[in-house]
Design a protein around this motif. Sequence first.
Motif, PDB file in Angstrom:
ATOM      1  N   ALA A 377      19.474  25.795  72.352  1.00  0.00           N
ATOM      2  CA  ALA A 377      19.813  24.363  72.365  1.00  0.00           C
ATOM      3  C   ALA A 377      19.668  23.692  73.730  1.00  0.00           C
ATOM      4  O   ALA A 377      19.888  22.498  73.843  1.00  0.00           O
ATOM      5  CB  ALA A 377      21.250  24.192  71.874  1.00  0.00           C
ATOM      6  N   PRO A 404      17.811  23.341  66.976  1.00  0.00           N
ATOM      7  CA  PRO A 404      18.154  24.415  67.914  1.00  0.00           C
ATOM      8  C   PRO A 404      19.536  24.997  67.617  1.00  0.00           C
ATOM      9  O   PRO A 404      20.416  24.287  67.144  1.00  0.00           O
ATOM     10  CB  PRO A 404      18.161  23.694  69.270  1.00  0.00           C
ATOM     11  CG  PRO A 404      17.330  22.486  69.080  1.00  0.00           C
ATOM     12  CD  PRO A 404      17.563  22.066  67.663  1.00  0.00           C
ATOM     13  N   VAL A 405      19.687  26.269  67.896  1.00  0.00           N
ATOM     14  CA  VAL A 405      20.975  26.944  67.702  1.00  0.00           C
ATOM     15  C   VAL A 405      21.284  27.750  68.965  1.00  0.00           C
ATOM     16  O   VAL A 405      20.465  27.791  69.882  1.00  0.00           O
ATOM     17  CB  VAL A 405      20.949  27.894  66.479  1.00  0.00           C
ATOM     18  CG1 VAL A 405      20.855  27.128  65.178  1.00  0.00           C
ATOM     19  CG2 VAL A 405      19.779  28.875  66.585  1.00  0.00           C
ATOM     20  N   ASP A 406      22.471  28.343  69.012  1.00  0.00           N
ATOM     21  CA  ASP A 406      22.773  29.105  70.229  1.00  0.00           C
ATOM     22  C   ASP A 406      22.088  30.480  70.188  1.00  0.00           C
ATOM     23  O   ASP A 406      21.579  30.909  69.165  1.00  0.00           O
ATOM     24  CB  ASP A 406      24.278  29.198  70.495  1.00  0.00           C
ATOM     25  CG  ASP A 406      25.031  29.958  69.415  1.00  0.00           C
ATOM     26  OD1 ASP A 406      24.389  30.681  68.644  1.00  0.00           O
ATOM     27  OD2 ASP A 406      26.258  29.807  69.348  1.00  0.00           O
ATOM     28  N   THR A 409      23.094  33.084  67.690  1.00  0.00           N
ATOM     29  CA  THR A 409      22.618  32.794  66.338  1.00  0.00           C
ATOM     30  C   THR A 409      21.145  33.164  66.194  1.00  0.00           C
ATOM     31  O   THR A 409      20.722  33.667  65.144  1.00  0.00           O
ATOM     32  CB  THR A 409      22.841  31.306  66.009  1.00  0.00           C
ATOM     33  OG1 THR A 409      24.231  31.034  66.179  1.00  0.00           O
ATOM     34  CG2 THR A 409      22.438  30.969  64.589  1.00  0.00           C
TER      35      THR A 409
END
Lengths: 541, 321
Positions: A377, A404-406, A409
């Motif tokens: 992200a 977007p993800v962390d 994840t």
Amino acid sequence: MRCRRLTFSALAAALAVSLAACGGSGGGSGSSTAAGQGAPKSGGSVTYALDGKTTNFCIPSAQLAISGIMVATAVYDTLMVPTRDPLKYAPYLAKDVHPNATYDQWTITLRPGVRFQDGTPVNSAAVKQNIDAWRKGTVLQLMYANIADVTAPDDATVVVSMKSPWVSFPAWLWNIGRVGIAAPAQLDAGEACATKMIGSGPFKVTHFDPSTGDVATEKNPDYWRTGYPYLDQLNFKISEGTDNRLNGLQGGQFDIMLDSSGASFETVKSLPGLTYQLSPPGRRELGMVLLNVTRPPLDDITVRRAIAQGTDREALNAIANKGSFTLTEQVVDRDIMGYLRDPGFPKYDPKAAKKAVNAWKQAHDGRSPTFSLQSPADEMNKALAQEVKRQMAEIGVTVNLPAPVDQATIINQAIGNQVDAFLWRNYAGGDPDTLYPWFKSGSLVNFNKIDDPMVDAALVAGRAEPDAAKRTRIYEGLNRRLSTQAYNLYTWYVNWYIAEQSDVKGILGPNLPDAAGKPGPEKPVEVLAGYHQLLGIWVDR
Amino acid sequence: MGVLRTFAIKLLRLVAVVIVVTFLSFWLTKLAPGDPVSKIKPFAAPAERAQITQELGLNDSFLSQYTTWLGDFVTGDFGKLYDSGLAVRKVVDERLPVSLELMIYAQLLSLIIAIPLGVYTAYKQGSRFDGISNTLMFALLALPTFVLALLLQIYVGAKWDLLPTQSTVTGGFPLNPIDNWQLMLMPTIALAAGQIAVYMRLLRSDMIATLQEDFITTAKAKGIKPNRVLFYHALRPSSLTLLTVAGLNVGALIGGAIVVETIFGVPGMGDALYRAILAQQYPAELSFVAIIAIIYVLFNFFVDILYSVLDPRIRHARALA
């Protein structure tokens, strides 16, 4: 911390000027060594800014990225640690680690008198319990699947028997700092194992907030390395986003930060009052677009090679690193066994890429090759993903960009075979056997999902081969295979750096302990994929 | 009796809004592709997977899942963050006060600046001061919250070292008033800036209209001092639109708080929601969204009640009804 003045008039002036044009920055200062820093002083407190939160510190089940590894380095000791020689690992919590003649049995001798932070002894039973727990760990189990049996013949000795010879087992007793030895009280704590951190390391946890990832620690007064650590307190503050950490460092809220962006490093070099330690060339981590080669169209070598040919990596480097990073075409840096002058990675050739894509389209009812590119992200990675999408569009490949993800994840998605491709960095320089879990078929962390008999054969042979010349040839073959198959879209060698206030010293730490536990002749590794020792940090205030 | 009835109707509306918001949010989480258990707890062992499936009632019908969730929610069981094992209730208990503090500071700061500025620019309509104020307010309005937040952090925090760029407290937020205030000041300014411009512009235009009214001319003719005319006679009837927008703007403040809390490392609800989204912790997301919706609705509920306090015509109309 610097003196802070606060008046309304100053604030008003600051606000007014902040809305005006940006000014330039002053001259810089820097250092790439820890030498010549004067006599260390004990005491003081340091706040270390990390880039992502870790919610689980139960070592067997934890998925530690660099932020978690640094916290773990403070709280836990590993049996072995890296040295400046990529192939050599030195005993740390272990007094000695040696193999039998056939490398299928390793004997670990422990240091006498070492205790965990809860007062219990670091003995063979505790170490055996740890190794047995790794063998059952969600992610670690594949890494230690070659272990057949662990025994503790006496209080100070652990014998690890292997299913097949394992020449580089010492590297796995460090495992990029992921396998600190935890106290049985933590391992036995059930769900609380994730948060009840008890190691034998230089710092004891006083507060851990899994919600933010912040960790507060204090000096372990009974640490087995006499005289260490110097600091009374070492606090880890999670500050996502390079700019946030840099602003906090510049503003005096943070004393140390780590990062791997070339753009931010250029800024650090220009800032007065900061020093830095840069990972030296030779064993750097790699940046890449990691491709899941089981998901169409990335299962087709033609498409993967066209993607590699169509990617202007210099342009990506300019976005992420102001062009300062060295591009790579292979899985290892130049000091690592298996490095090749030309590993056969496709060269940048957008015309050839376009041609290959057009041919692929004709063979597939006119459909464009399409894949999704997942990014973390942060702004830099999002910008990189956008640029990849743009470049791919130019050669006729469609790239979708999911939200977007962390990072955690993304790892979960990769393990679950839920992503086509993602922006990634990995493969810190060490013994090339450390590549094994990342590329061995069936491995949970083989994020590429490669199932290549040639790759498997090289990994298995390299692990068991004691002869250095033969090992070199094996890993050169592995390297060439990975590059020619374009399993990853390699981008650059990552220059990790640690930046600190100029009154913070001893970042790299003392020489590694000898058999008596005193600093011996072996120097600690320099910054390795963000990792460095913590016990030698002191403040000159 | 009329007041009680009005109150009861408003309360019922509040409940209805919360139900609609939570229902839609719940529905939205069900639209996400993939196995929910694999997302919230990717490496769960089969027994744990079964337990999570049971906890979340994933084998039940959609309506049953929703009513179970709602029942748990109203009894204070907000679920769990499966990545860290933390109870959402604990996170909310720790973080909600921080976010409310930030929002109240931002709302107060924007009103404290916007009200006198709006009144004065209306009074001095067409003057140079009016022109400069309007231009500045347009600039503030055009400046996205995150840009101002970053500018403040870089210049006021990092370069000039006037205020801390973020908290160094590991876990939680400092309760010491000075530390707390210092850490809150930049997030408050970043969050309030856009609101100041909106409130000032609204109040100015309402005040200009009010100042044309006959009762103002009468008040002036009676020799009442200009300040009293402005702040007593004209401000009260002019502030209804401001009040409405201040209530509605709580939504914008919540949205802004997510950005501002993330930039300044303020451990509030916005930051928690952002992290939950990134970590795909949808049961927690749902609870956070529901709590934020309740805050929003409650703010507007009180604003609605304040109308009748500020404007006797509304009070009388409601009494007659």
